[in-house]
Write a protein that holds these residues in place. Structure first.
Motif, PDB file in Angstrom:
ATOM      1  N   GLY A   1       0.813  -1.214   0.000  1.00  0.00           N
ATOM      2  CA  GLY A   1       0.000   0.000   0.000  1.00  0.00           C
ATOM      3  C   GLY A   1       0.842   1.257   0.000  1.00  0.00           C
ATOM      4  O   GLY A   1       2.065   1.225   0.191  1.00  0.00           O
ATOM      5  N   LEU A   2       0.179   2.367  -0.198  1.00  0.00           N
ATOM      6  CA  LEU A   2       0.825   3.668  -0.313  1.00  0.00           C
ATOM      7  C   LEU A   2       0.392   4.547   0.850  1.00  0.00           C
ATOM      8  O   LEU A   2      -0.800   4.615   1.177  1.00  0.00           O
ATOM      9  CB  LEU A   2       0.418   4.327  -1.639  1.00  0.00           C
ATOM     10  CG  LEU A   2       1.059   5.654  -2.018  1.00  0.00           C
ATOM     11  CD1 LEU A   2       2.547   5.476  -2.288  1.00  0.00           C
ATOM     12  CD2 LEU A   2       0.384   6.228  -3.257  1.00  0.00           C
ATOM     13  N   ALA A   3       1.348   5.195   1.467  1.00  0.00           N
ATOM     14  CA  ALA A   3       1.013   6.097   2.573  1.00  0.00           C
ATOM     15  C   ALA A   3       0.042   7.177   2.104  1.00  0.00           C
ATOM     16  O   ALA A   3       0.188   7.717   1.000  1.00  0.00           O
ATOM     17  CB  ALA A   3       2.273   6.732   3.130  1.00  0.00           C
ATOM     18  N   HIS A   4      -0.937   7.486   2.931  1.00  0.00           N
ATOM     19  CA  HIS A   4      -1.916   8.556   2.701  1.00  0.00           C
ATOM     20  C   HIS A   4      -2.913   8.224   1.591  1.00  0.00           C
ATOM     21  O   HIS A   4      -3.644   9.088   1.143  1.00  0.00           O
ATOM     22  CB  HIS A   4      -1.230   9.890   2.396  1.00  0.00           C
ATOM     23  CG  HIS A   4      -0.150  10.245   3.358  1.00  0.00           C
ATOM     24  ND1 HIS A   4      -0.391  10.480   4.689  1.00  0.00           N
ATOM     25  CD2 HIS A   4       1.189  10.385   3.190  1.00  0.00           C
ATOM     26  CE1 HIS A   4       0.739  10.762   5.297  1.00  0.00           C
ATOM     27  NE2 HIS A   4       1.717  10.701   4.417  1.00  0.00           N
ATOM     28  N   ARG A   5      -2.946   6.974   1.152  1.00  0.00           N
ATOM     29  CA  ARG A   5      -3.934   6.577   0.138  1.00  0.00           C
ATOM     30  C   ARG A   5      -4.609   5.297   0.597  1.00  0.00           C
ATOM     31  O   ARG A   5      -4.028   4.220   0.520  1.00  0.00           O
ATOM     32  CB  ARG A   5      -3.253   6.370  -1.220  1.00  0.00           C
ATOM     33  CG  ARG A   5      -4.279   6.238  -2.356  1.00  0.00           C
ATOM     34  CD  ARG A   5      -4.950   7.580  -2.591  1.00  0.00           C
ATOM     35  NE  ARG A   5      -5.874   7.557  -3.724  1.00  0.00           N
ATOM     36  CZ  ARG A   5      -7.192   7.676  -3.602  1.00  0.00           C
ATOM     37  NH1 ARG A   5      -7.745   7.790  -2.417  1.00  0.00           N
ATOM     38  NH2 ARG A   5      -7.964   7.681  -4.667  1.00  0.00           N
ATOM     39  N   MET A   6      -5.799   5.421   1.159  1.00  0.00           N
ATOM     40  CA  MET A   6      -6.549   4.274   1.660  1.00  0.00           C
ATOM     41  C   MET A   6      -5.685   3.443   2.615  1.00  0.00           C
ATOM     42  O   MET A   6      -5.670   2.219   2.575  1.00  0.00           O
ATOM     43  CB  MET A   6      -7.052   3.427   0.496  1.00  0.00           C
ATOM     44  CG  MET A   6      -8.035   4.144  -0.410  1.00  0.00           C
ATOM     45  SD  MET A   6      -9.628   4.444   0.390  1.00  0.00           S
ATOM     46  CE  MET A   6     -10.296   2.792   0.375  1.00  0.00           C
ATOM     47  N   GLU A   7      -4.967   4.134   3.481  1.00  0.00           N
ATOM     48  CA  GLU A   7      -4.003   3.502   4.377  1.00  0.00           C
ATOM     49  C   GLU A   7      -4.633   3.304   5.757  1.00  0.00           C
ATOM     50  O   GLU A   7      -4.984   4.273   6.431  1.00  0.00           O
ATOM     51  CB  GLU A   7      -2.760   4.397   4.495  1.00  0.00           C
ATOM     52  CG  GLU A   7      -1.730   3.921   5.490  1.00  0.00           C
ATOM     53  CD  GLU A   7      -0.691   4.988   5.819  1.00  0.00           C
ATOM     54  OE1 GLU A   7       0.379   4.623   6.325  1.00  0.00           O
ATOM     55  OE2 GLU A   7      -0.976   6.193   5.578  1.00  0.00           O
ATOM     56  N   THR A   8      -4.751   2.059   6.181  1.00  0.00           N
ATOM     57  CA  THR A   8      -5.215   1.792   7.540  1.00  0.00           C
ATOM     58  C   THR A   8      -4.086   2.130   8.511  1.00  0.00           C
ATOM     59  O   THR A   8      -3.014   1.531   8.453  1.00  0.00           O
ATOM     60  CB  THR A   8      -5.639   0.329   7.712  1.00  0.00           C
ATOM     61  OG1 THR A   8      -6.764   0.065   6.855  1.00  0.00           O
ATOM     62  CG2 THR A   8      -6.024   0.040   9.144  1.00  0.00           C
ATOM     63  N   VAL A   9      -4.328   3.105   9.394  1.00  0.00           N
ATOM     64  CA  VAL A   9      -3.272   3.552  10.299  1.00  0.00           C
ATOM     65  C   VAL A   9      -3.435   2.999  11.708  1.00  0.00           C
ATOM     66  O   VAL A   9      -2.475   2.985  12.484  1.00  0.00           O
ATOM     67  CB  VAL A   9      -3.184   5.094  10.348  1.00  0.00           C
ATOM     68  CG1 VAL A   9      -2.833   5.650   8.984  1.00  0.00           C
ATOM     69  CG2 VAL A   9      -4.477   5.714  10.867  1.00  0.00           C
ATOM     70  N   ALA A  10      -4.631   2.537  12.060  1.00  0.00           N
ATOM     71  CA  ALA A  10      -4.839   1.987  13.404  1.00  0.00           C
ATOM     72  C   ALA A  10      -6.194   1.313  13.470  1.00  0.00           C
ATOM     73  O   ALA A  10      -7.102   1.604  12.668  1.00  0.00           O
ATOM     74  CB  ALA A  10      -4.748   3.075  14.475  1.00  0.00           C
ATOM     75  N   GLN A  11      -6.319   0.420  14.446  1.00  0.00           N
ATOM     76  CA  GLN A  11      -7.597  -0.191  14.794  1.00  0.00           C
ATOM     77  C   GLN A  11      -7.733  -0.066  16.303  1.00  0.00           C
ATOM     78  O   GLN A  11      -6.907  -0.575  17.057  1.00  0.00           O
ATOM     79  CB  GLN A  11      -7.636  -1.661  14.384  1.00  0.00           C
ATOM     80  CG  GLN A  11      -8.899  -2.387  14.780  1.00  0.00           C
ATOM     81  CD  GLN A  11      -9.948  -2.415  13.684  1.00  0.00           C
ATOM     82  OE1 GLN A  11      -9.609  -2.310  12.515  1.00  0.00           O
ATOM     83  NE2 GLN A  11     -11.207  -2.545  14.054  1.00  0.00           N
ATOM     84  N   ILE A  12      -8.741   0.663  16.760  1.00  0.00           N
ATOM     85  CA  ILE A  12      -8.978   0.821  18.197  1.00  0.00           C
ATOM     86  C   ILE A  12     -10.319   0.161  18.504  1.00  0.00           C
ATOM     87  O   ILE A  12     -11.380   0.663  18.114  1.00  0.00           O
ATOM     88  CB  ILE A  12      -8.998   2.300  18.618  1.00  0.00           C
ATOM     89  CG1 ILE A  12      -7.690   2.997  18.209  1.00  0.00           C
ATOM     90  CG2 ILE A  12      -9.216   2.428  20.118  1.00  0.00           C
ATOM     91  CD1 ILE A  12      -7.652   4.481  18.523  1.00  0.00           C
ATOM     92  N   GLY A  13     -10.245  -0.971  19.168  1.00  0.00           N
ATOM     93  CA  GLY A  13     -11.461  -1.731  19.390  1.00  0.00           C
ATOM     94  C   GLY A  13     -12.056  -2.145  18.060  1.00  0.00           C
ATOM     95  O   GLY A  13     -11.394  -2.783  17.241  1.00  0.00           O
ATOM     96  N   LYS A  14     -13.296  -1.751  17.820  1.00  0.00           N
ATOM     97  CA  LYS A  14     -13.968  -2.088  16.565  1.00  0.00           C
ATOM     98  C   LYS A  14     -13.890  -0.973  15.527  1.00  0.00           C
ATOM     99  O   LYS A  14     -14.496  -1.077  14.461  1.00  0.00           O
ATOM    100  CB  LYS A  14     -15.441  -2.421  16.848  1.00  0.00           C
ATOM    101  CG  LYS A  14     -15.636  -3.687  17.673  1.00  0.00           C
ATOM    102  CD  LYS A  14     -17.114  -3.996  17.850  1.00  0.00           C
ATOM    103  CE  LYS A  14     -17.313  -5.302  18.607  1.00  0.00           C
ATOM    104  NZ  LYS A  14     -18.751  -5.639  18.767  1.00  0.00           N
TER     105      LYS A  14
END
Length: 462
Positions: A317-330
């Motif tokens: 993936g590419l930074a700043h393009r549809m980039e998942t940066v974290a998951q907090i709980g749900k």
């Protein structure tokens, strides 16, 4: 660095001392030219002087001395009016060029057996992901690959050419306006929609600038064009007698050329579908199109079908393009800061059935009016920047909050999403330029990431 050839022993004026301007000056000097630099910014001039460059006020210079004007792409060439350096250059009969043209002339100075291959990508949306994806697939196939241009590293800051290498170059409309001889081996136009119209005098000028990518076909060169919009289709039709054209479409095209079709989670090459559902970094229809462009480009360079598919599946993936940066709980946080116009935001919004949307900044023409059909997907919107009030009016009955600042928007979006107890997505996809609050979309994306990190720290989530 690539030493820029063609101006040995001659003076070249350089205006605009940002990343590309200073890089070009270094490359010119390394290639034997005598660059003479100027910028309206004192800090730019100070940096140039600190590097030992000749810094001279070009407003009072004798322009008959100069062999060329190297113009940074952010400096207006034609609209809304030509920059004063352009006027002076033309009055003196001095050619005006940019870093992509310097790159091309340097390649042209090499013997044929030493010339590397060049893949060039432009378009309104998707060009950065496509560029990064092509570079990734080539590297996974064991090919020496250098990725740069309008993405990441300036083209002249890339390593010197070596036989067998491939340069994968993202080029903007501003850069293409400053080219005359650019001749990539694979030329890709992802799509076209209204953007940067003030710099090109309208849509006709914008399309003309993008079309310069195809101005110099060479033996063995291949073009790939997205034909789902009318402008792209017109470009494809206009070049098909000079270029072999691979059309990329989400539906069968009327072009009558080789084509790759795609939809959310798959692309089809001939009669062979490629399932992208396990490619975590390529969600949505728009990423299927990006994968199709990558397939066409890398296949044209002789990489096998199996190697391409393996590369697509492993793309990080590419930074700043549809980039998942974290998951907090749900709650999943997705950074799509590179969506600087409504068409780019459409691609992100279309990827989710339900989302909490952070949008705003410095609006482009039309704002978010074209996204009305996607409003039912928005659980709640959180608006930032100059466009916040205007976007609030456009959203109407869609639940929304005017937050102005990123930190507040992220905090409110998280609380609203977490309160549902469901699997939710908080999406930053601004549909705006960043320049009201940030120097570029990267800085805006990093601000989003930092705000999410603060919540992570507060929640004690690793």
């Amino acid at each position: 660095m690539i030493p820029a050839r063609g101006f040995e022993g001659r003076e070249v004026a350089v205006f605009g001392l940002g990343r590309s301007g200073l890089t070009a000056a270094r490359a010119l000097k390394a290639g034997g030219a005598v660059p003479v630099l100027w910028d309206d910014s004192v800090s730019g001039r100070m940096q140039a002087e600190a590097e030992g460059f000749s810094v001279e006020d070009l407003a009072s210079a004798d322009w008959n001395r100069f062999a060329a004007l190297m113009l940074a792409p952010g400096v207006p060439l034609t609209h809304p009016r030509p920059h004063w350096t352009v006027v002076k250059a033309r009055e003196a009969g001095v050619e005006v060029l940019g870093d992509i043209e310097l790159f091309q002339r340097t390649l042209d100075s090499l013997p044929g057996e030493r010339r590397p291959k060049v893949v060039a990508i432009t378009g309104t949306n998707g060009k950065s992901t496509t560029t990064a994806l092509i570079g990734w697939v080539l590297k996974q196939a064991g090919i020496e690959t250098h990725v740069g241009g309008n993405i990441g590293i300036g083209v002249l800051a890339l390593p010197e050419p070596t036989p067998g290498a491939v340069y994968v170059i993202e080029v903007s409309s501003y850069q293409l306006d400053l080219t005359a001889g650019f001749a990539p081996d694979v030329a890709i136009l992802t799509n076209l929609s209204p953007d940067h119209l003030d710099r090109h005098g309208g849509m006709e000028g914008y399309v003309a600038a993008k079309s310069r990518l195809f101005a110099n076909p060479r033996d063995g060169s291949v073009a790939s064009v997205g034909v789902d919009d009318g402008w792209g289709l017109e470009v494809a039709v206009s070049i098909k007698d000079q270029w072999p054209v691979v059309a990329v479409s989400t539906r069968p095209s009327p072009l009558g050329a080789a084509e790759i079709t795609g939809g959310a989670g798959w692309i089809e090459v001939g009669d062979a579908p490629i399932d992208l559902t396990s490619a975590a970094s390529l969600p949505g229809r728009h990423n299927a199109e990006n994968a199709a462009f990558a397939y066409a480009a890398v296949r044209a360079l002789g990489v096998s079908h199996e190697q391409i598919v393996a590369g697509l599946m492993s793309f990080p993936g590419l930074a700043h393009r549809m980039e998942t940066v974290a998951q907090i709980g749900k709650v999943r946080f997705v950074n799509d800061s590179k969506a600087t116009n409504a068409d780019a935001a459409r691609q992100a919004l279309s990827s989710y059935d339900r989302l909490f949307w952070i949008a705003g900044g410095r609006a482009k023409d039309g704002g978010i009016d074209s996204l009305v059909d996607l409003f039912p997907r928005i659980a709640r919107a959180f608006l930032i920047g100059e466009a916040a009030q205007d976007f609030a009016q456009t959203l109407g009955d869609v639940p929304h909050a005017v937050c102005v600042e990123m930190d507040r928007a992220v905090e409110m979006a998280y609380r609203a999403a977490a309160d549902t107890g469901r699997e939710e997505v908080v999406l930053l996809s601004p549909a705006c330029a960043s320049f009201d609050q940030y120097p570029d979309f990267e800085a805006r994306g990093e601000a989003f990431r930092a705000a999410v990190r603060r919540i992570t720290d507060e929640e004690g989530t690793p």
